[in-house]
Design a protein around this motif. Structure first.
Motif, PDB file in Angstrom:
ATOM      1  N   ASN A  98      46.781  50.295  53.602  1.00  0.00           N
ATOM      2  CA  ASN A  98      46.599  48.890  53.647  1.00  0.00           C
ATOM      3  C   ASN A  98      47.885  48.901  53.019  1.00  0.00           C
ATOM      4  N   ALA A  99      48.626  49.102  52.214  1.00  0.00           N
ATOM      5  CA  ALA A  99      50.058  48.542  51.997  1.00  0.00           C
ATOM      6  C   ALA A  99      50.345  48.242  52.927  1.00  0.00           C
ATOM      7  N   ALA A 100      50.900  49.225  53.423  1.00  0.00           N
ATOM      8  CA  ALA A 100      52.552  49.906  54.952  1.00  0.00           C
ATOM      9  C   ALA A 100      51.109  48.984  56.265  1.00  0.00           C
ATOM     10  N   ASN A 101      50.238  48.740  56.192  1.00  0.00           N
ATOM     11  CA  ASN A 101      49.882  47.770  57.859  1.00  0.00           C
ATOM     12  C   ASN A 101      48.549  47.349  57.037  1.00  0.00           C
ATOM     13  N   GLN A 102      48.449  45.655  56.677  1.00  0.00           N
ATOM     14  CA  GLN A 102      47.157  44.896  56.795  1.00  0.00           C
ATOM     15  C   GLN A 102      46.377  44.418  57.694  1.00  0.00           C
ATOM     16  N   ASP A 103      47.264  45.101  59.007  1.00  0.00           N
ATOM     17  CA  ASP A 103      46.543  44.484  59.833  1.00  0.00           C
ATOM     18  C   ASP A 103      45.690  45.156  60.806  1.00  0.00           C
ATOM     19  N   LEU A 104      45.429  46.512  60.516  1.00  0.00           N
ATOM     20  CA  LEU A 104      44.344  47.665  60.534  1.00  0.00           C
ATOM     21  C   LEU A 104      42.851  47.258  59.759  1.00  0.00           C
ATOM     22  N   ARG A 129      41.335  46.071  43.049  1.00  0.00           N
ATOM     23  CA  ARG A 129      41.988  45.400  43.977  1.00  0.00           C
ATOM     24  C   ARG A 129      41.774  44.711  45.099  1.00  0.00           C
ATOM     25  N   ASN A 130      40.454  44.294  45.048  1.00  0.00           N
ATOM     26  CA  ASN A 130      39.716  44.070  46.202  1.00  0.00           C
ATOM     27  C   ASN A 130      40.641  44.339  47.104  1.00  0.00           C
ATOM     28  N   LEU A 131      40.586  45.930  47.848  1.00  0.00           N
ATOM     29  CA  LEU A 131      41.438  45.769  48.401  1.00  0.00           C
ATOM     30  C   LEU A 131      40.786  45.306  50.437  1.00  0.00           C
ATOM     31  N   ASN A 132      41.087  45.433  50.771  1.00  0.00           N
ATOM     32  CA  ASN A 132      40.700  44.684  51.940  1.00  0.00           C
ATOM     33  C   ASN A 132      40.026  45.511  53.275  1.00  0.00           C
ATOM     34  N   MET A 133      38.862  46.292  52.746  1.00  0.00           N
ATOM     35  CA  MET A 133      37.922  47.532  52.967  1.00  0.00           C
ATOM     36  C   MET A 133      36.921  47.029  53.706  1.00  0.00           C
ATOM     37  N   THR A 134      36.247  48.479  53.730  1.00  0.00           N
ATOM     38  CA  THR A 134      34.573  48.644  54.177  1.00  0.00           C
ATOM     39  C   THR A 134      34.905  50.016  53.937  1.00  0.00           C
ATOM     40  N   TYR A 135      33.648  50.035  52.173  1.00  0.00           N
ATOM     41  CA  TYR A 135      33.704  51.384  52.125  1.00  0.00           C
ATOM     42  C   TYR A 135      32.649  51.528  51.678  1.00  0.00           C
ATOM     43  N   ILE A 136      31.721  52.531  52.191  1.00  0.00           N
ATOM     44  CA  ILE A 136      30.686  52.990  52.390  1.00  0.00           C
ATOM     45  C   ILE A 136      30.086  54.380  51.718  1.00  0.00           C
ATOM     46  N   ILE A 137      29.688  53.865  50.884  1.00  0.00           N
ATOM     47  CA  ILE A 137      28.769  55.554  50.248  1.00  0.00           C
ATOM     48  C   ILE A 137      27.718  55.888  50.701  1.00  0.00           C
ATOM     49  N   GLU A 138      27.494  56.956  51.191  1.00  0.00           N
ATOM     50  CA  GLU A 138      26.544  58.186  51.546  1.00  0.00           C
ATOM     51  C   GLU A 138      26.141  58.833  50.473  1.00  0.00           C
ATOM     52  N   ASN A 139      25.261  57.586  50.332  1.00  0.00           N
ATOM     53  CA  ASN A 139      24.203  58.298  49.512  1.00  0.00           C
ATOM     54  C   ASN A 139      23.156  59.256  48.806  1.00  0.00           C
ATOM     55  N   ASN A 140      23.223  60.946  48.642  1.00  0.00           N
ATOM     56  CA  ASN A 140      22.045  61.228  48.333  1.00  0.00           C
ATOM     57  C   ASN A 140      21.429  61.834  47.508  1.00  0.00           C
ATOM     58  N   GLY A 141      22.317  61.570  45.945  1.00  0.00           N
ATOM     59  CA  GLY A 141      22.005  62.227  44.747  1.00  0.00           C
ATOM     60  C   GLY A 141      22.534  63.712  44.411  1.00  0.00           C
ATOM     61  N   SER A 205      33.740  41.797  58.945  1.00  0.00           N
ATOM     62  CA  SER A 205      34.529  41.013  58.779  1.00  0.00           C
ATOM     63  C   SER A 205      35.101  40.332  57.093  1.00  0.00           C
ATOM     64  N   HIS A 206      34.400  40.692  56.247  1.00  0.00           N
ATOM     65  CA  HIS A 206      34.528  40.558  55.235  1.00  0.00           C
ATOM     66  C   HIS A 206      36.231  41.062  54.471  1.00  0.00           C
ATOM     67  N   LYS A 207      36.854  39.371  54.543  1.00  0.00           N
ATOM     68  CA  LYS A 207      38.562  39.853  54.072  1.00  0.00           C
ATOM     69  C   LYS A 207      38.423  39.793  51.911  1.00  0.00           C
ATOM     70  N   GLY A 208      38.320  41.102  51.695  1.00  0.00           N
ATOM     71  CA  GLY A 208      38.235  41.667  50.385  1.00  0.00           C
ATOM     72  C   GLY A 208      37.612  43.739  50.490  1.00  0.00           C
ATOM     73  N   ASP A 316      42.587  39.096  48.524  1.00  0.00           N
ATOM     74  CA  ASP A 316      42.688  40.060  48.167  1.00  0.00           C
ATOM     75  C   ASP A 316      44.051  40.750  48.146  1.00  0.00           C
ATOM     76  N   PHE A 317      43.920  42.033  48.361  1.00  0.00           N
ATOM     77  CA  PHE A 317      45.461  43.018  47.814  1.00  0.00           C
ATOM     78  C   PHE A 317      46.429  42.212  48.239  1.00  0.00           C
ATOM     79  N   HIS A 318      46.560  42.058  49.196  1.00  0.00           N
ATOM     80  CA  HIS A 318      48.631  41.721  49.543  1.00  0.00           C
ATOM     81  C   HIS A 318      48.840  39.990  49.619  1.00  0.00           C
ATOM     82  N   ALA A 319      47.142  39.136  49.010  1.00  0.00           N
ATOM     83  CA  ALA A 319      47.339  37.864  49.134  1.00  0.00           C
ATOM     84  C   ALA A 319      47.431  38.144  46.846  1.00  0.00           C
ATOM     85  N   LEU A 320      46.891  39.042  46.363  1.00  0.00           N
ATOM     86  CA  LEU A 320      47.167  39.249  45.122  1.00  0.00           C
ATOM     87  C   LEU A 320      48.984  39.606  44.663  1.00  0.00           C
TER      88      LEU A 320
END
Ligand SMILES: Cc1ncc(C[n+]2csc(CCOP(=O)(O)OP(=O)(O)O)c2C)c(N)n1
Ligand code: SF4
Ligand SMILES: [Mg+2]
Lengths: 351, 606
Positions: A98-104, A129-141, A205-208, A316-320
């Motif tokens: 993300n640091a290298a390319n914030q457009d993806l 860091r409020n990294l702009n990404m979607t982070y999915i945890i597939e949580n099965n215990g 769509s969330h920025k952060g 977000d990370f880049h703004a910071l």
């Protein structure tokens, strides 16, 4: 060859998105997970969400760690680059990327073992860091891939398939993320596509940093009677706090919803999240009450689901870091290298 | 004052200053060193500092060498003893016939037990207490005052001192005046009370024109800016921190928009070294030049990721500023102890490109080279500095920049390339064992691949088929052969007709050069090779073929360079004899001279 490619023949009548692509264009390789694994349903929801958002597949970067869940980035969006990194360390690789390319668009898929045990530190710091990404945890215990050991999200009293009981308190990724300052926190269930797809769309769509914790049963090691992360248990005790829908920037909102008790949240890109309260007193922007609420449900053995917390106002990370808007990997070298004249002047004080 | 007869020496002496950490002595020591440098005298400075913020003892050694020797000196001509705590030990450091300068505000006659040295007492504290206000200020000025006394004793140029103070305190004229006042206090006292100058003196010469006084971390950080690095994740650790600080301050100055404050780089203070290297790999995977700097403990933590970088063929640049190990070791002392750890970092069959700069000049150029190699070879590249190179001030030739340089970004296929050429991630198309890669987001339908540390075949697909896995692993081995042809060649110096040679690496270089001169003067002639990189090029094997007896000089206990030579070249093990230095102090010529004298004598007797 152990590589399984899905044949890509689009039926002429398949629905197309704004880019003229069909859902097939967002699919990836054939899954090698156990039949009925919750993770496959998550893959389907991610595929659907990306398709509906009309984001070109190659503008996604798929990031993951190690585990059955982390393997799934190979099973959607075959035309995107993917990075299946090392166990628990996806957040750092995603941060660098993300640091290298914030457009993806960065979509990370992880497991409860990957994020809450070995990767707890990196998970926490990507949130900070409020990294702009979607982070999915597939949580099965459980640790699926290493054959069913308890993970840190296993509930007290849960019995493993072989009868062993878990007595240690679980780490709840949702409360943890809110406490750590995550700016978008949702929970859902792999079996509830209607709830999950709009949540993933909103997260994208969330920025952060957007966390989506998905209860995703492991049919092989954790779908028995004494498990709180089985299909049966989750279906019964799963409690939507709020009904979430997502409206892309260009569409009119009124046309979609006009019921009382709805609230709109505008996202950075102009899209809207439409919230319809299932419970009157739930406000996903009021941090003070939320943790209480989540925990009291938890005490009753229920999982509160939906968009549980959102704060669109944070940098977000880049703004910071005040990085230029051009992706760093696209800044021409001439603009990065100060040249021989500058070297002279920089070195003057060392003479 | 018992005056000792001493031979006259010009521009050839060593002064060691003993102070306490955090008392501002660094500026006094810097001033002395820079004055000598501006007088045109080759000079080097070694800082022996504690792993502590305030109060523990610290020493600074300044060596002026007419002949341009830069290694740690063998003898100390004068000790300036400013620290009561280490006084007894400091007195012992003075060579016989040398001098001891101390603060005589509180007489210490009872501990001055040597009658073979000259003791010079200057009431520094007393003078400064009378002349200056404020406790902190008095301590600082006391340290500046010893520089003044020394200036009188060895003939430092007072105009140069004044100019240097002017440069340091450019906008704060009152500080120039107060510092100059302190200098004069010391200076005048020395002139009035001692027989100035001493038998060893400084005299203007012309050997530093076009030279810099710079440390290796600063040079390497600057190199990373010039290489076009944009993503710099790190986790603080001595002695590497100042490399990142240097990158940051140069980048702030050269890559930040003065109006908007927008930066064409990003520093990320990671949560640990695992995260730092993960970020480096993620950023390089995505087409940015990214690097990190660390030291031994950080390398240990990064191991898993380094293997991932190797096997997925993702570029990465790591600066390892080596410090005394194992474990936490002595964080502020120097060693060359990570040679093996770097060459074979991570589990499984891995082998990495390692560059060994010997001084700040090479730290700058190798920094740039490291990025080119990492992207050309698509693999992690180490740059092994050490604390001596990284944190001490070295005299080195002015750094040059060739404006026609373009970075070697390696085999990266563009969207246009993908239109015309088939892409498979791990296919050896060109026969050099280096495949092509693409960057995320390049083309809507072509060129996407899935990066994985698990078994993969040459097409980049997951595999558990033995033949497919072996094919990839064998190509990686061949890539090491390609690397050996691309890395900097060893420096070879063969003026003598002899069957004896020395091999060394990195910061041993100065000591080896000096030792060779000493030995030559006694009729013992040795040729010399300094390796600059691993994997070793052909020239390393060829060099060793030409000698019967080879001394391998390095700064670690277990002869890591020698081991690597034995493992990775065809050299006959019996030819190599180790000369090892690993006490944490920078190397001087002495252990080399002594060991070779002994070895040669033994050889003759046999
Ligand atoms: C450093 C390291 N330690 C251990 C492992 C073994 N390992 C692979 S997956 C896994 C657990 C995965 O659990 P989770 O993240 O919950 O994923 P799931 O399989 O349940 O989806 C472990 C311990 C590993 N790959 N790397
Ligand atoms: S072991 Fe469990 S988590 Fe893994 S694929 Fe099978 S069902 Fe899914
Ligand atoms: Mg799991």
């Amino acid at each position: 060859m152990s590589y399984i490619a899905k044949p890509k023949v689009a039926h002429p009548k398949l629905p197309r998105n704004d880019l003229g692509l069909t859902r097939r264009d967002y699919e990836g390789g054939m899954s090698t997970l156990c039949a009925g694994c919750g993770h496959d349903a998550c893959t389907a929801a991610i595929t659907q969400a990306a398709f509906e958002l009309s984001i070109p597949p190659h503008r996604f970067a798929k990031m993951s760690g190690i585990g059955c869940s982390s393997k799934t980035t190979a099973y959607f969006m075959g035309n995107s680059h993917g990075f299946n990194s090392v166990h628990g360390r996806m957040p750092s690789v995603a941060t660098g990327a993300n640091a290298a390319n914030q457009d993806l668009h960065y979509i990370g898929v992880s497991g409860d073992g990957d994020s809450l045990s070995i990767g707890m530190g990196q998970f926490a710091h990507a949130i900070r860091r409020n990294l702009n990404m979607t982070y999915i945890i597939e949580n099965n215990g459980v640790y699926g891939l290493t054959k069913g050991q308890f993970s840190a999200s296993a509930d007290v009293g849960t019995k493993a398939k072989k009868g062993e009981m878990n007595e240690q308190p679980p780490i709840d990724p949702v409360s943890t993320a809110i406490t750590l300052g995550a700016t978008f926190v949702a929970r859902s269930f792999s079996g509830d596509k209607d709830q999950l797809v709009p949540l993933i769309k909103a997260a994208l769509s969330h920025k952060g940093f957007a966390l989506v914790d998905v209860l995703s049963p492991c049919v092989t090691f954790n779908d028995h009677e004494d498990s709180t992360k089985s299909y049966a248990y989750t279906r019964q005790f799963y409690h939507p706090a709020i009904h979430t829908d997502f409206v892309p920037p260009a569409q009119s909102i009124e046309a979609t919803y006009n019921e009382s008790g709805t609230a709109n949240i505008e996202l950075h890109d102009g899209s809207q999240i439409l919230l319809r309260k299932v419970q009157d007193d739930y406000d996903p922007t009021n941090k003070a009450n939320i943790l209480n609420h989540i925990q009291s449900k938890q005490q009753d053995g229920e999982f509160l689901t939906g968009l549980l917390y959102i704060d669109e106002g944070q940098k977000d990370f880049h703004a910071l870091n005040k990085t230029v808007s051009t992706p760093l990997n696209a800044v021409p070298y001439q603009e990065l290298c100060p040249g021989s004249d500058a070297l002279e002047s920089v070195l003057a004080r060392y003479k | 004052m018992a005056s000792q007869p001493t031979e006259k020496r010009v521009n050839n002496f060593t002064v060691k200053i003993a102070t306490a950490n955090g008392t501002g002595s660094a500026s006094a020591n810097g001033l002395i060193m820079k004055s000598l440098f501006r007088m045109g005298i080759p000079v080097s400075g070694k800082n022996y500092f504690p792993s502590n913020i305030q109060g523990m003892p610290t020493w600074y050694e300044i060596r002026a060498s007419r002949d341009g020797y830069i290694a740690r000196a063998e003898d100390v001509d004068m000790v300036i003893a400013m620290n009561a705590e280490t006084y007894v030990r400091d007195v012992q450091e003075v060579r016989s016939g040398g001098f001891l300068l101390y603060d005589s505000s509180w007489p210490r006659a009872n501990v001055l037990t040597r009658d073979d040295i000259t003791v010079l007492g200057v009431p520094l504290a007393q003078m400064c207490n009378e002349a200056f206000q404020g406790a902190r200020n008095r301590i600082l000025m006391k340290n500046i005052a010893y520089a003044g006394a020394l200036a009188a004793l060895i003939n430092l140029d007072m105009d140069i001192i004044r100019t240097l103070l002017g440069e340091t305190f450019r906008t704060k004229t009152h500080l120039i005046d107060s510092n100059m006042k302190a200098i004069e206090l010391g200076y005048n006292y020395a002139i009035e009370n001692f027989d100035c100058p001493l038998p060893f003196t400084a005299e203007k010469m012309d050997a530093t024109a076009g030279q810099l006084m710079i440390d290796g971390n600063t040079a390497a950080g600057l190199g990373a800016v010039y290489a076009g690095a944009t993503v710099a994740p790190w986790y603080p650790i001595t002695p590497s921190t100042s490399l990142m600080d240097a990158f940051k301050s140069f980048a702030e100055r050269l890559r930040k928009d003065p109006e908007t404050g927008e930066r064409k780089f990003t520093m990320i203070q990671a949560e640990d070294e695992l995260a730092a290297i993960g970020m480096v790999i993620g950023a390089n995977w995505n087409g940015a030049r990214a690097f990190t700097a660390t030291s031994g403990p950080g390398i240990s933590l990064m191991s898993e990721f380094i293997g991932l970088g190797y096997f997925t063929e993702t570029p990465a640049v790591l600066f390892d500023v080596q410090r005394v190990s194992p474990s936490t070791g002595m964080p502020t002392r120097t060693q060359q102890c990570d040679i093996m750890a770097a060459a074979y970092a991570s589990h499984g069959d891995t082998k990495h490109v390692v560059l060994f700069p010997a001084n700040p000049e090479e730290s700058f150029y190798f920094a740039v080279k490291a990025f080119d190699l990492a992207e050309r070879l698509q693999t992690p590249v180490f740059v092994l500095l050490d604390l001596d190179i990284g944190m001490n001030d070295w005299m080195c030739p002015m750094l040059e920049w060739d404006d026609s340089y373009t970075p070697d970004r390696g085999k990266v296929m563009s969207a246009e390339d993908l239109e015309t050429t088939e892409f498979y991630r791990y296919l050896d198309v060109d026969g050099d064992a280096i495949p092509y890669r693409t960057l995320p987001g390049t083309h809507p339908e072509k060129g996407a691949f899935f990066t994985r540390g698990s078994g993969h075949n040459k097409y980049g697909q997951y595999t558990e088929i033995s033949e497919e896995y072996v094919e990839v692993l064998d190509r990686l081995r061949r890539k090491t052969d390609t690397a050996a042809t691309l890395v900097p060649k060893a420096a070879i110096d063969e003026p003598f007709d002899t069957d004896m040679a020395i091999i060394s690496v990195g910061s041993c270089d100065g000591a080896v050069r000096e030792a060779r001169d000493h030995l030559s003067a006694q009729g013992i002639h040795l040729n010399y090779m300094r390796v600059k990189a691993f994997p070793f090029g052909q020239e390393v094997d060829d060099f060793m073929d030409r000698y019967e007896r080879i001394f391998v000089v390095e700064q670690n206990r277990d002869a890591q360079l020698k081991s690597l030579l034995i493992l990775e070249t065809r050299v006959e093990k019996a030819k190599l004899e180790s000369i090892l230095h690993y006490d944490g102090m920078p190397m001087s010529a002495k252990p080399i001279t002594v060991a070779i004298e002994k070895a040669v004598a033994k050889g003759e007797a046999a």
